[in-house]
Structure formats: C-alpha cells, structure tokens
Enzyme design. Structure first.
Site, PDB file in Angstrom:
ATOM      1  N   LYS A  44     -13.690   0.677  15.645  1.00  0.00           N
ATOM      2  CA  LYS A  44     -12.356  -0.094  15.772  1.00  0.00           C
ATOM      3  C   LYS A  44     -11.838   0.195  17.316  1.00  0.00           C
ATOM      4  O   LYS A  44     -11.441  -0.799  17.808  1.00  0.00           O
ATOM      5  CB  LYS A  44     -11.493   0.448  14.687  1.00  0.00           C
TER       6      LYS A  44
ATOM      7  N   ASN B 189       1.009  -1.169   0.086  1.00  0.00           N
ATOM      8  CA  ASN B 189       0.096  -0.024  -0.208  1.00  0.00           C
ATOM      9  C   ASN B 189       1.098   1.371   0.024  1.00  0.00           C
ATOM     10  O   ASN B 189       2.123   1.048  -0.107  1.00  0.00           O
ATOM     11  CB  ASN B 189      -0.878  -0.135   1.331  1.00  0.00           C
TER      12      ASN B 189
END
Ligand code: PMT
Length: 408
Positions: free
Chosen positions: A337, A210
């Site tokens: 999260k 990424n």
C-alpha cells in the site's frame, strides 16, 4: 497531557500534594513517583488519593516476595507515556544524581529513560543550595535543557533565612507550560487528518458502514494541534468531540470526504489518512425505502474514489501518511500500500489483534517509512501511537528538507 511528578525527600514534600491539585486544574493527568526520602515526609496514599493514580515508589516493587518483571520495566512504560517530567521538591541529592546520570531508583531511572522535557524545582537548606557542587550540578542540568525553577528566598525549615524555599506553585506551573510550549515541532505546519467511518446510503433509512469510532484519527489530530500545527480534521460520523483548537469538517460518505479533502488539502503540508473509508458503495441509491418481500436480493456495489491515492498522486512537497487496516500478511500488505498509493509513511494495524484497531482505546501498529525504516510498536494508547506517528513525520520532513537543501 500527562505529567510525571517526582517527589523527593524534603520538608516541602507536602507542597507537592497541593501541586497535584493545581496541575489537575489545568487538565493535566498527574502520575506521582516518590523517592524513599519523600516517603519519610508524606505517604504515597495522600498522592494516590489526590491523583487518582497508583503512586510509583520502587524500581523493583515486590510482589509476594519476588521482584516482578513488570515493575522492573515500568519506568520505560512511564517514560513513554510522559509528556513532561516535573520534580518538586528536588533535593540536592536528586540534582546530583540527574547531573551525573546515576540511576539507582525509579525516578532517576525514569529521568534517563525519558525524552520528555524536564522541569525541576529545588528546595533545600541555603548552604546546600549555594554549595559549589549543587550549583555546578544545576548548571550542568540547565545546559542540557532542564528547566530549573529557582528556589525562593525566605525563612527555611532549618531555621535560617535565605534561598532554598520551594518556588511558589504558580511559578512552577508557569514553567511547566513554558516547557511544554517548547515542544511545538509542528508549529507553522497545516495538517489535514481524516478520521472515522463513512456511510454509504442504500436507501433513505439504510447504509453501509464499518466499525471505525474515529478515536485513532482524533488522537492524531489532537497530538498534532498540541505540537503547534493548524489541524483540519475531516471526520466521518462519530460521537467524539473535536479536540480543542482543531478545525473540523463533518462529512458522511466517501464522496463527501473526497470533496472536503480535495478542497482543504491544497493548503496543507501534511495529510494523514486515518479514516476507514468505504471501498464500495451501492451503485444505485433507492429514493424510497426498499420494501421487504420474501425474495433474496442483492445490491450492486461500485468502488468509491481512493482519496489517499488521488491526493498522493500529485503530492509535490506534501507529506502523506496512510493507514493500513489488515487482517493477514500485515507487513507485506502495508508495504504494498505504501508503494501503490505513493505514501511516505504507512501505519499498519492488524485489526484482529486484541487491543488493536477499531474502537479500542489502544492500538498496536508498525510504521513503514518510504526510506525503508520500520518501527514496530507495542500496544499503547492511541494518543501515544499518534505521538510516534508525528515523530516519524517530523523525521521524514527533516530528512527530505536536508536532501532538498543539498540538491540545491
Ligand atoms: O477509528 P478507530 O475506531 O479508532 O479505528 C482505527 C482504524 C482501525 C480505523 C485505523 O487505525 C485505520 O486502520 N484506518 C484505516 C482504515 C482503512 O480504510 O484502511 P485501508 O487499508 O482499507 O485503506 C488504506 C488507506 O487508504 C487508509 O489510509 C484509508 O484512509 C485510505 N483510503 C481507503 C479507501 C478510500 N476509498 N480512500 C482512502 O483514502
């Protein structure tokens, strides 16, 4: 580290020019702020040339005849960027204004707006220095934690001999270092930081990865080390140099990062997960380079271990900070999260926002703490973001320690 050097109107103002150079030798970035009085003795151009930065002179700088909003709030931005405010030379007037909280120009406003440590090196006529009013102001400032570098004795520009000469350069620089050493609120802590991307092999020449540069995690590692922590930086492949004093462990894949974190985290009291870990990797890695043909192909992916969640599951007293890289519903996803991964703090960034997320030098984040406190920060350098994260870490640690003590 950034020092804001306030120069006020005294004959010794020229010595501040040499001080800029001396501070740069110690790797400080110096932002000069001059009062109106200082500009009677030395020009801003001298400081701009030496510091390589625009010199700030006015609270309400004029732009085409009209005061502009940007300059009116600049003192807040400078205050946030400053690691230490040094005033040299400091006149009796500036001591009085600091002591009494008068904010009528950029420097005095900055002094009130900044939470950074302050070092002041006075220089003035001996009678002015000895005057009860000045001494009272100096004592007031000392009592508030301002470090005063007492003036030297000697022949003064006004033609008399006595105390009032600006202290020597080395004494001022030593005071700066001493004041900065005092900001070591992570001394004694071991902090693990993950940073950068991971690479998941498809075959010997191809991998999935990424856009993470590692800048965010490295900024956190550097800031934590500066604040006195022993830092272990578990880093995916980046082109960055390890910050001074940081122990770096290089890894490549999510699996390797997981192993390194598990090995090192046991000795750490704080773990901060800034790495952009691949969520999936190829289920099978080809031992040979995949040959091209004209057929469509697909790669089967399997999930990688969730490193943060696995560490946080059995975190004990350890404080866990995660990052949430989001493209939509940022707050909602980050809060989810925070809870799902059992973290204490979640640093959410919208990685599609301009000047935020991957590879930028700046970031725009909101901090979501386990005690419900949210802190939305404007765009700022990743180093400044790192300081805010660590401030929040220190706050959460002290609240949990207080709660622990009162429970015992
Ligand atoms: O490196 P830069 O170019 O400076 O860019 C900074 C950044 C955008 C990478 C950084 O600010 C950031 O957001 N890092 C987290 C990226 C990420 O993987 O976010 P996530 O929402 O997918 O993961 C949530 C958290 O779980 C993260 O703390 C991540 O490190 C962790 N994680 C994720 C997957 C996994 N397998 N293991 C993990 O530990």
């Amino acid at each position: 580290m950034r020092i804001t050097l306030g120069v006020t109107g005294g004959v010794a103002a020229y010595k501040a020019a040499e001080l800029v150079r001396r501070l740069q030798q110690d790797a400080f970035t110096v932002q000069v702020v001059m009062t109106r009085g200082a500009r009677e003795f030395i020009t801003p151009l001298t400081f701009a040339a030496l510091s390589g930065q625009k010199v700030i002179t006015d609270l309400f700088a004029e732009s085409s005849g009209e005061a502009n909003l940007e300059s009116a709030i600049e003192h807040i931005a400078v205050a946030q960027r400053t690691d230490l405010l040094l005033v040299a030379p400091a006149t009796a007037d500036i001591l009085a204004k600091f002591a009494r909280g008068i904010a009528d120009d950029f420097l005095t406003t900055l002094y009130l707006a900044s939470t950074a440590p302050v070092v002041v090196a006075p220089a003035m006529n001996v009678n002015m220095w000895n005057h009860a009013a000045t001494q009272e102001n100096v004592e007031m400032l000392r009592a508030r934690g301002v470090k005063i570098v007492d003036p030297d004795e000697g022949y003064l520009a006004c033609g008399v001999t006595g105390a009032g000469r600006l202290a020597g350069q080395e004494a001022i620089v030593a005071a700066v270092h001493e004041a900065l050493r005092a900001v070591r609120d992570l001394a004694g802590e071991k902090v693990l930081v993950t940073a950068g991307p991971t690479r998941e092999n498809v075959d010997p020449v191809r991998y999935l990865t990424n856009r993470s540069s590692g800048k965010m995690g490295y900024a956190v590692a550097e800031a934590a080390a500066r604040r006195g922590a022993h830092v272990i930086l578990v880093s995916g492949p980046t082109s960055l140099e390890a910050p001074v004093g940081v122990e770096r462990v290089d890894v490549r894949s999510a699996e390797e990062m997981h192993r390194a974190v598990v090995e090192k985290v046991a000795e750490c009291s704080i773990a901060i997960f800034a790495a952009a870990v691949a969520d999936y990797r190829p289920a099978d890695t080809n031992a040979q380079k995949i040959k091209r043909n004209n057929e469509a192909m697909s790669i089967s992916l399997e999930p990688t271990p969730d490193i943060l969640a696995s560490v946080a599951r059995n975190k004990g007293e350890r404080l866990i900070v995660g990052f949430a890289a989001e493209t939509d519903h940022v707050a909602e996803n980050a809060r989810k999260k925070l809870a799902a991964k059992n973290a204490d703090l979640m640093v959410a960034n919208d990685v599609t926002a301009e000047g935020a997320g991957f590879d930028h030098d700046t970031n725009i984040v909101t901090l979501f703490a386990r005690d419900g406190r949210d802190l939305a920060l404007p765009r700022m350098s990743k180093s400044e973001v790192a300081q805010h994260i660590l401030d929040e870490v220190v706050r959460l640690r002290s609240t949990s320690r207080t709660a622990h003590r009162s429970a015992v």
